[in-house]
Design a protein around this motif. Structure first.
Motif, mmCIF file in Angstrom:
data_model
loop_
_atom_site.group_PDB
_atom_site.id
_atom_site.type_symbol
_atom_site.label_atom_id
_atom_site.label_comp_id
_atom_site.label_asym_id
_atom_site.label_seq_id
_atom_site.Cartn_x
_atom_site.Cartn_y
_atom_site.Cartn_z
ATOM 1 N N PRO A 264 0.808 -1.229 0.000
ATOM 2 C CA PRO A 264 0.000 0.000 0.000
ATOM 3 C C PRO A 264 0.837 1.272 0.000
ATOM 4 O O PRO A 264 0.444 2.281 -0.587
ATOM 5 N N THR A 265 2.015 1.226 0.634
ATOM 6 C CA THR A 265 2.830 2.446 0.724
ATOM 7 C C THR A 265 3.457 2.807 -0.624
ATOM 8 O O THR A 265 3.903 3.935 -0.815
ATOM 9 N N VAL B 19 1.793 1.638 -3.726
ATOM 10 C CA VAL B 19 0.656 1.800 -4.636
ATOM 11 C C VAL B 19 -0.070 3.133 -4.377
ATOM 12 O O VAL B 19 -0.426 3.848 -5.321
ATOM 13 N N GLY B 20 -0.263 3.484 -3.082
ATOM 14 C CA GLY B 20 -0.993 4.708 -2.712
ATOM 15 C C GLY B 20 -0.443 5.951 -3.397
ATOM 16 O O GLY B 20 -1.162 6.628 -4.156
ATOM 17 N N PRO B 21 0.854 6.281 -3.174
ATOM 18 C CA PRO B 21 1.385 7.487 -3.824
ATOM 19 C C PRO B 21 1.337 7.433 -5.344
ATOM 20 O O PRO B 21 1.096 8.457 -5.987
ATOM 21 N N VAL C 156 -0.965 5.956 -7.180
ATOM 22 C CA VAL C 156 -2.357 6.260 -7.562
ATOM 23 C C VAL C 156 -2.601 7.769 -7.522
ATOM 24 O O VAL C 156 -3.173 8.354 -8.452
ATOM 25 N N PHE C 157 -2.134 8.421 -6.442
ATOM 26 C CA PHE C 157 -2.361 9.859 -6.316
ATOM 27 C C PHE C 157 -1.558 10.648 -7.363
ATOM 28 O O PHE C 157 -2.025 11.672 -7.856
ATOM 29 N N SER D 144 2.982 12.878 -2.555
ATOM 30 C CA SER D 144 3.147 11.535 -3.119
ATOM 31 C C SER D 144 4.615 11.244 -3.412
ATOM 32 O O SER D 144 5.097 10.126 -3.154
ATOM 33 N N ILE E 204 1.671 13.033 6.144
ATOM 34 C CA ILE E 204 1.693 13.337 4.700
ATOM 35 C C ILE E 204 0.467 12.728 4.009
ATOM 36 O O ILE E 204 -0.171 13.356 3.171
ATOM 37 N N LYS E 205 0.131 11.502 4.409
ATOM 38 C CA LYS E 205 -1.058 10.868 3.819
ATOM 39 C C LYS E 205 -2.303 11.696 4.134
ATOM 40 O O LYS E 205 -3.187 11.855 3.296
ATOM 41 N N ILE F 45 -2.367 14.713 1.893
ATOM 42 C CA ILE F 45 -2.803 14.339 0.529
ATOM 43 C C ILE F 45 -4.330 14.151 0.499
ATOM 44 O O ILE F 45 -5.010 14.660 -0.395
ATOM 45 N N LYS G 39 -8.060 0.827 1.805
ATOM 46 C CA LYS G 39 -7.112 -0.222 1.399
ATOM 47 C C LYS G 39 -5.697 0.341 1.283
ATOM 48 O O LYS G 39 -4.718 -0.339 1.581
ATOM 49 N N LEU G 40 -5.592 1.603 0.822
ATOM 50 C CA LEU G 40 -4.274 2.196 0.611
ATOM 51 C C LEU G 40 -3.730 2.861 1.878
ATOM 52 O O LEU G 40 -2.648 3.438 1.870
ATOM 53 N N GLY G 41 -4.498 2.790 2.969
ATOM 54 C CA GLY G 41 -4.028 3.338 4.249
ATOM 55 C C GLY G 41 -4.201 4.846 4.369
ATOM 56 O O GLY G 41 -3.504 5.497 5.143
ATOM 57 N N PHE G 42 -5.149 5.424 3.588
ATOM 58 C CA PHE G 42 -5.428 6.860 3.685
ATOM 59 C C PHE G 42 -6.756 7.052 4.430
ATOM 60 O O PHE G 42 -7.722 6.352 4.153
#
Lengths: 179, 496
Positions: A36-37, A39-41, A43-44, A84, B164-165, B168, B428-431
């Motif tokens: 997730p760490t 994939v998350g950034p 995606v953004f 990101s 930071i998350k 965002i 799912k992405l932890g945000f």
């Protein structure tokens, strides 16, 4: 004749039930690794990139001044990009230094269940303008209980009555013209 | 004084009391059922407030908000599962008393402590809010932008592990709020020729998707059944609290009320932090430290007083400056906007009577919470056993009816579904999705004040550091973020 049809319907349901059970058993412990760490950034970043590309056609500016209609969205997209990039760089730095990064194990069965619920929600939304709010709500509530493998008839009765009551409250008490 | 009397007259109507009590009942039920949240309850019933006036709708929502705080302790005490996150501190001692056959006593302590905390907080609001409002009226556009920024510091407290998350997510929410017509130039932004998007996304529709429907998608993971243990015992005991126990609880409860109020005023902190800090303080001061975690009456009193003392305090920045202190209050800000009350420094000047009516109403909300809790707790003990599988379809039907009712449009139902998917992916992405909510709520006023300031200064950012009030706000923003981040770092070090 009617009884025969009902019997066939219930046999079909039972078969479907056991098929779902078998599928569940097969998928029960299957997991996929997911970062997730990372994939998350990404995606953004993709989201911000798409928004930046769409900006000229989607946000027309009339005259250049201290601020325009693009000023604030641009600033926000820049914040998303910077955030990101920082997150991504931190993770890449960890990988280079061979430190552990967060790994999640996604249960395939759980995700399939979420997709099925989403499909039921989508179907409910599609049916609503076609057969009306109350009828589609009744169908949806029964389908949801069946999906949760609920056997108690009283639960079905409670949920069906609730669907009716909610429909009537919105229509007659709040004056909402439901489909 | 005139405003106070007029406010009292506006509040003192039958409808205020009826809506308040309905809200309290719903808040108790939603707070008591594990898996259902106060935010979910407020979001689900927000469409009902469209037809009410500002005072009635606020009484209804405050009823949910305050009673949810107490309701969470019912399941924490009875089944060792907190109905709300801030009831976690109550759980160890409350459930320990239940195991000793004293669940009714634990519930009574929680109710009385919650009422005391709520009352203390309501009187603090009544006393302090007008003073803060006087100060707020001296602010100009750049200062108000910084106030909005201060409101966004809530993000620091609700971002989970990564700030930071959170930033965002907050920027994402603010970006979504820019979609539609630009309020200053009239240009369209990101509407992709869709006529439904001209006025942007309606706040309520986004909230239903983000916080209510997304919960339904998350049910794919959670268990559908609630385990029950000792519900039968509730009726059989007297639940009496002795004079000695009252004496033991008095000081921790009073200090917890003060701690709750202070924490509540700071955006981004919230009831969970208040209850844990107060619980810890009470344990350190107690002569019976060894009882904590094993059924301490002081522990329950401290945690429950603090988490309800937050309720009025979070309304101080909301009613005076339009800054929501936490997620639930951010949704209430939406209710103010729906009723045409624009949040900002002039809210008190323009709608002073309404503001006083709301503040006076909060005192009565707490009073009726006590009365409802006293008479209905034994029934709520049954409520915790309602299976989630029954509630899930009912929640969905509510969500769809609510989303449709906003503009009588099926497009909005689709938007709700889209936001539910976004919330699921965020999770799912932890945000966290709370920063998105803050961005959505504060988006329009933040942008407006930001751009007006820059127009005034001809594009120079120096305008944000030119007045003493602006500098003071920047210092407060910096300190708040530093305190919250510092606390988080401490917590994560402790958990390692």
């Amino acid at each position: 004749m009617k009884g025969l049809h009902m019997q066939k319907f219930f046999t079909l349901l039972l078969r479907l039930d056991s098929k779902i059970d078998r599928m569940g058993e097969t998928l029960k412990d299957k997991k996929v690794k997911f970062y997730p760490t990372l994939v998350g950034p990404i995606v953004f970043l993709l989201f911000a990139l798409a928004a930046f590309l769409a900006m000229p056609s989607q946000v027309k500016i009339q005259a250049e001044g201290a601020t325009t209609a693009r000023t604030f969205p641009t600033l926000l997209l820049e914040i998303i990009v910077v955030g990101s990039v920082v997150l991504l760089a931190t993770e890449l730095f960890k990988i280079i230094r061979k430190k552990t990064i967060e790994v999640q194990e996604i249960e395939i069965l759980t995700e399939i269940k979420a997709v099925v619920i989403l499909a039921l929600l989508g179907l409910y939304a599609l049916l609503m303008p076609l057969i009306g709010f109350i009828a589609s709500s009744l169908l949806f509530s029964v389908a949801m209980l069946y999906y949760f493998r609920i056997k108690k008839r009283s639960y079905y009765l409670i949920v069906v009555l609730s669907a009716l009551v909610i429909g009537l409250i919105f229509r007659y008490l709040l004056g909402v013209r439901l489909p | 004084m005139d405003l106070f009397i007029q406010g009292f007259q506006q509040f003192f109507t039958l409808s205020s009391f009826v809506y308040m009590n309905i809200g309290l009942l719903l808040g108790l039920v939603f707070g008591a059922i594990p898996g259902l949240t106060v935010i979910l309850c407020i979001v689900l019933f927000l469409p009902f407030t469209y037809t009410m006036g500002p005072i009635d709708s606020f009484m209804f929502l405050l009823g949910i908000y305050c009673a949810g705080g107490y309701g969470g302790s019912i399941s924490a005490i009875l089944i060792n599962t907190p109905g709300t996150p801030h009831a976690t501190a109550t759980m160890a001692d409350g459930y320990a008393l239940t195991k000793m056959g004293q669940s009714k006593k634990a519930l009574n302590i929680a109710l009385q402590a919650s009422t005391f905390g709520g009352m203390f907080s309501a009187f603090t609001l009544l006393f302090f809010a007008p003073q803060v409002a006087k100060f707020a009226q001296k602010m100009g556009t750049p200062e108000y932008f910084l106030v909005c920024l201060f409101g966004l510091t809530v993000i620091a407290g609700v971002s989970g592990k990564s700030l930071i998350k959170g930033i965002i997510s907050g920027a994402f929410g603010l970006f979504i709020a820019t979609i539609g017509l630009d309020p200053m130039t009239g240009s369209t932004r990101f509407i992709f020729k869709n006529i439904n998007l001209y006025s942007g996304f309606d706040l309520v529709i986004c909230l239903i998707g983000l916080f209510a429907l997304s919960e339904v998608l998350a049910k794919s993971k959670k268990s559908n059944q609630v385990t029950l243990s000792s519900l039968a015992e509730v009726k059989s005991e007297s639940g009496k609290i002795s004079k000695k126990e009252y004496k033991r609880m008095a000081l921790p409860a009073f200090l917890s009320a003060i701690i709750g109020v202070i924490i509540g005023i700071i955006p981004g902190t919230g009831a969970s932090m208040a209850s844990f800090v107060s619980y810890d303080r009470a344990r350190q001061m107690s002569k019976h430290k060894d009882e904590f975690g094993k059924g301490s009456v002081e522990g329950i009193a401290a945690a429950e007083t603090a988490n309800n003392a937050v309720t009025g305090a979070t309304l101080i920045p909301l009613l005076t400056m339009g800054i929501p202190g936490d997620g639930a209050v951010a949704i209430m800000l939406g209710a103010l906007m729906i009723n045409g009350l624009t949040p900002g420094p002039n809210l008190f000047a323009k709608h002073g009577v309404t503001m006083y009516a709301i503040m006076i109403g909060l005192i009565f909300v707490n009073l009726f919470m006590y009365l409802q809790g006293r008479t209905l707790t034994k029934y709520f003990a049954r409520v915790v056993s309602i299976p989630v599988s029954i509630l899930t379809p009912i929640i969905v039907i509510f969500c769809f009816a609510g989303a449709f009712s906003v503009n009588a449009s099926m497009f909005d139902v689709g938007v709700t579904l889209a936001f539910a998917i976004i919330a699921y992916l965020f999770n799912k992405l932890g945000f966290s999705t709370i920063p998105v909510l803050l961005g959505l709520v504060l988006g329009a006023i933040t942008e407006e004040n930001f751009r007006r300031s820059l127009i005034l200064s001809d594009g120079s950012w120096e305008i944000f550091v030119q007045s003493p009030i602006a500098i003071a706000f920047l210092v407060v923003i910096f300190l708040t973020v530093a305190i919250i981040v510092g606390n988080k770092m401490k917590e994560s070090r402790r958990s390692m």
